[in-house]
Structures are given as C-alpha cells and as structure tokens.
Design an enzyme around this catalytic site. Structure first.
Site, PDB file in Angstrom:
ATOM      1  N   ARG A  58       0.852  -1.200   0.000  1.00  0.00           N
ATOM      2  CA  ARG A  58       0.000   0.000   0.000  1.00  0.00           C
ATOM      3  C   ARG A  58       0.882   1.242   0.000  1.00  0.00           C
ATOM      4  NH1 ARG A  58      -4.812   1.315   4.330  1.00  0.00           N
ATOM      5  NH2 ARG A  58      -3.134   1.073   5.864  1.00  0.00           N
ATOM      6  N   ASP A  92      -3.794   2.952  14.247  1.00  0.00           N
ATOM      7  CA  ASP A  92      -3.007   3.587  13.197  1.00  0.00           C
ATOM      8  C   ASP A  92      -3.637   4.950  12.903  1.00  0.00           C
ATOM      9  OD1 ASP A  92      -5.242   3.133  11.612  1.00  0.00           O
ATOM     10  OD2 ASP A  92      -4.257   1.722  10.265  1.00  0.00           O
TER      11      ASP A  92
END
Length: 540
Positions: free
Chosen positions: A163, A444
């Site tokens: 990603r 996160d």
C-alpha cells in the site's frame, strides 16, 4: 551520476544507494513529469467538492449521473485474480520494518499488506528501509537475528501486496524540477521498479492496495500510471493487480466507476471502515445532522455503515472481483484470560458478520488473530471466494449512505478516550512510529483521525455530554488534554516533547473553523527533525 532535475534531500548511503539507483530515480522522474500535473488538478478538484459541501451544496454526494451507463451495463467484468490472489480469506496488515515483514509473511494469512501509509510514519528511514526489506523478502534474503532470536522466511509465505501513500501526500525529500514528488508515486515507483520482474519470476506479481481515493478519475490516474509503468520496464500490460480501499464518503458513490477504470488491473474493493467513518464526518463537517456519538457506538451495524458494506459486496461480485472486509484492530491481551477471551469473541463475531454478508476475505493486525479469522472463513466460505453471492436483493440509495441515525450518546468517557488515542498516536507518529498498541487495540492513523475529527465536531457544534448536559467546548477538551498528558508516556514509548507537540496540535485543532484534512499532512514537518535533512514544501 546526477540525474537532471532530480534532487534527493534525504541521506543516500549504504543500502539506500541500492534502492535510490540512477535508473530508479530516472523512473521516478518520468512518473512525476508524466502524471503530477494531473494529480495536482485532482487535488484541486477535491478542494472544490469540500467547498461546495461546506456551502450546503450536497450534489457531489450522489451517484454520478454522467456514468449511469457504466453502472447499468451488465457486460463488463474485471480481470481474473493474479497468481496468489485467488484466495484472500485472511489478509494481515502492518508496516514494513524487517521483523514485521518476516512475521507477517510467516503468519499463515493468505496475503500480507505491507503498508507505507496509515500504519507507517513516513520518515526517510522508514520509507527506504521498508523498500530494502521488501526487496530482500521477495528474493528470500531477509533472514536475520535479533535479541538472540532467529527470523527466517518460511517455505510458503503469504502473497505480498503493497500500500503506497495516498494522492494527497508529497514526498518532500525527493524533488523533480524543484517540486516535491508524490508520495504515492515514490512508494509505488521504487517498489515496482525494483521488484516487478522478480515477483513475476517467482510466480506472483506486483500487487497494490490503493488508499484514500475520492473520485473515479483518481482511479483512472492510477490506471494510467500502471500502463505507463508496465511499458517502461517491458512487462505485459494488465500484469499489475490493485485493490482499492473504499474509505472516503465520495468514493462510496463511485464504486462501479472505480472498478471500471481499473478493470484490467482490478483485484477488488476493500471496506476501509475506520477511514470511512472519519471521511463521513469530515466531508459533512458543515452539516450539524452528521454529529455522531462515541466512537464505540459507530459500529458496522449502524445504517450508513451497513449500507456501504452491502453495496460494496454487491458491486464487487457483479464485476467478479473480491469484496474484502475490514480491519479487526483487536490484539491478544496478555495476563488476563477472561479479558482476552472476551476480546477474541468480538473478533469472531466481526468475522462471522463479514463472511455471512458475502465478503471474500478480511483483515487482521496481529499474527495470533489469524487462527480465529481463518477458522471462521474456512467454516463458512468453502471455495476461494464468494463471487456467487450476488446480493441482487440489495437496493442502496444515496439517502442510505448518508443516513445519520446512529444510536448512542456522547460521554465523558468518549471524550477522554478520543483524547488519549489522538495524543498517543500523534506523539508516536512524530517520533517515527505509525502503528501502536493502545488499550488492547492496534491503532493507526485512521483510528486517530476518527478521534481527532470527533473532538473537533463535538466542540464545533457544542454537543452535550450525556452525564451533565454541559456543552463540549474547546476549553473543556483542552482540560481533558492536560489531564491526559502525564499518562501518555506510560501508554506508548515517546518523548515528553513529542507529547507536548501532540497536545498543542490537538488543542489548536478543536478551535479551528474547519477541521483540517489529514493529521499526517499537518504533522509531516515534525518528521524533518527525525530525518535530519531540509525539505521542500508542498506546492499546494
């Protein structure tokens, strides 16, 4: 050799030179010169959408009329899965530090999403070392010893998916023609250039997760990047596969169009649930009706989230690609068997909801969760996917996706929880750590963003606390911040000055007329001290 127009401001020494080669930098420069003007225009378009929404014009939050023919056409389908992506029932995610890469690839999950985005603080060392670690893993040269323990890649590791950062983030330590490069193209370009052919030779391929898109034209840009890049290194077109995270409110109205733009490179869509909640609030920041209760009450069962999930599964299976479920942020709780069992039961319930809804796979954040998730999907998904679950009965309207009826209250505990999460994460992020265990959850940027945007929203609209009926104000939140500050260094390993930065940032955020777009953009300059190099600033 100097590459004309290319300036690397971060350190280049040792193995960094093996990644930042002249040929790789030429490729990055070609990507920038070919595509950055389009990227910048798409970012300007995002600003225009937000301005219209802030002005009470909600027309952008609807299915685009100009592409109705694409949605109505039953004849097109997407590319078949790439080698190793046929069965994705459990995907583990995490940053690209060397230990994480080995443990994730060995976890028993079907794939590993190696993350340069939300679970990674993009310091120069994190980015380039991450590229080194992935290169070494692909070539099976990643084995190492640490603390008397040996880390060795298994014979049958998970398939690797990378990603890159979103379109909105710059890479300020590499400039092309005196402009900062796109962080997305930097991450994609280095990984693709160094590894695409090695991945193909190993029977896999260059696979990606694409984050934070808001419009199908942003998917078209990625598709153009893929075509250009495959031609550049002389591999066949349509070798790349990419899964798009539907994690912004505008993208929920563009699902079929995003698949259509990427159809020859598409590997499906993913429910990026935490970022989606963040975007739902942010995009509707001028709409008092969109004030949501405590974060814990905004579950996958509430109206707008359930509608988004059902539409995503229907859309993907209509076009023969994977409909991936969301992240289970739970991590094992050591030393408390009862609490751990309760947490794992929540994981089981979440994964059961996903597989029975028709998802083809799910995300986990910790290797020890793999067994639980795998057992649920093995029991209920007998083939490699559930493309046959068409969900043709689903009828999702724009009103369903915008439904703000969410049961729950705003509580003192909810405010304190958001403050603690935002403080701890922001302090860790500016120290170079983008993924932290906190209160038995793996946090996160996405979860920290929900915390930040909710605090702003509650203060902006003077939402009332359930317990006292008092209005939430910026000064009230500032007091909660001050109370929480001393405990942060006990929750995460950070310096006091980083906690001070996070506290000042959060106090300032809740006083703004409008919440800013991304904390990662806001806090990026603080990583300059971590890197020890001067940067170029964004052009926007």
């Amino acid at each position: 050799m100097a590459i004309p127009g290319v300036n690397v401001l971060g350190p280049r020494n040792g193995q960094f030179n093996e990644i930042l080669t002249d040929d790789a930098l030429r490729f990055l420069a070609a990507l920038h010169r070919t595509f950055d003007k389009t990227r910048q225009s798409l970012l300007v378009a995002r600003i225009g959408v937000q301005q219209r929404l802030d002005g009470g014009q909600f027309g952008d939050l609807d299915f685009p009329p100009e592409t109705a023919h694409i949605r109505a056409d039953p004849s097109w389908i997407c590319a078949p899965p790439g080698p190793g992506l046929e069965d994705r029932r459990v995907e583990i995610t995490g940053p690209t530090d060397r230990k994480m890469v080995v443990n994730a690839l060995n976890s028993g999950a079907k794939t590993f999403m190696a993350d340069f985005e939300d679970s990674n603080a993009p310091s120069w060392n994190n980015l380039v070392n991450g590229q080194i670690n992935l290169r070494d893993a692909i070539r099976r040269k990643i084995d190492f010893e640490q603390g008397g323990k040996s880390y060795k890649l298994s014979e049958n590791p998970a398939a690797l998916i990378v990603r890159p950062r979103g379109w909105h983030l710059d890479e300020p330590r590499l400039t092309v023609d005196n402009r900062a490069m796109s962080g997305a193209l930097f991450d994609f370009g280095l990984y693709f250039y160094h590894n695409a052919k090695a991945l193909i030779a190993a029977g896999s391929g260059p696979y990606f997760y694409l984050p934070k898109m808001e419009h199908y034209l942003e998917a078209r840009l990625w598709n153009d990047v893929f075509l250009f890049s495959q031609s550049y290194i002389h591999i066949p077109h349509n070798t790349i596969r990419a899964t798009v995270l539907v994690e912004t409110l505008p993208a929920a109205f563009h699902m079929e169009e995003i698949l259509f733009e990427l159809r020859n490179h598409s590997a499906g869509l993913n429910c990026g649930r935490w970022d989606y909640i963040f975007s739902f609030i942010k995009k509707r920041r001028a709409d008092r009706r969109a004030v949501l209760p405590d974060r814990k009450d905004v579950t996958m069962e509430v109206g707008f989230m359930d509608s988004y999930v059902r539409l995503l599964i229907q859309t993907c299976h209509k076009r023969k690609v994977a409909a991936m479920g969301g992240m289970s942020a739970m991590i094992p709780i050591k030393g408390d068997e009862a609490a751990n069992e309760a947490a794992m039961n929540k994981v089981r319930a979440d994964k059961l909801r996903e597989v029975t809804a028709g998802h083809d796979g799910t995300w986990i954040a910790h290797p020890l969760i793999n067994k639980i998730a795998m057992e649920i999907f093995d029991k209920y998904m007998h083939g490699p996917n559930q493309y046959h679950v068409r969900r043709e009965e689903v009828k999702v309207t724009a009103a369903d996706l915008l439904d703000t009826k969410v049961p729950g209250q705003i509580t003192e505990e909810g405010v304190a929880s958001n403050v603690s999460a935002a403080l701890a994460y922001c302090a860790a992020w500016v120290s170079g750590n983008g993924c932290i265990p906190l209160n038995n959850l793996m946090e996160d940027a996405a979860t920290a963003e929900i915390a930040r945007i909710q605090l702003w929203q509650w203060a902006h609209y003077g939402a009332t606390l359930q317990e006292s009926g008092d209005a939430i104000t910026a000064s009230y939140i500032a007091k909660v911040v001050d109370k929480a500050v001393p405990s942060i260094t006990k929750l995460v390993k950070v310096q006091d000055d980083h906690v001070s930065i996070a506290a000042a940032y959060l106090k300032e955020q809740v006083k703004q007329q409008w919440a800013s777009d991304f904390l990662t953009t806001d806090l990026m300059p603080y990583l300059e001290k971590v890197d020890g190099a001067k940067w170029v600033r964004s052009a926007l």
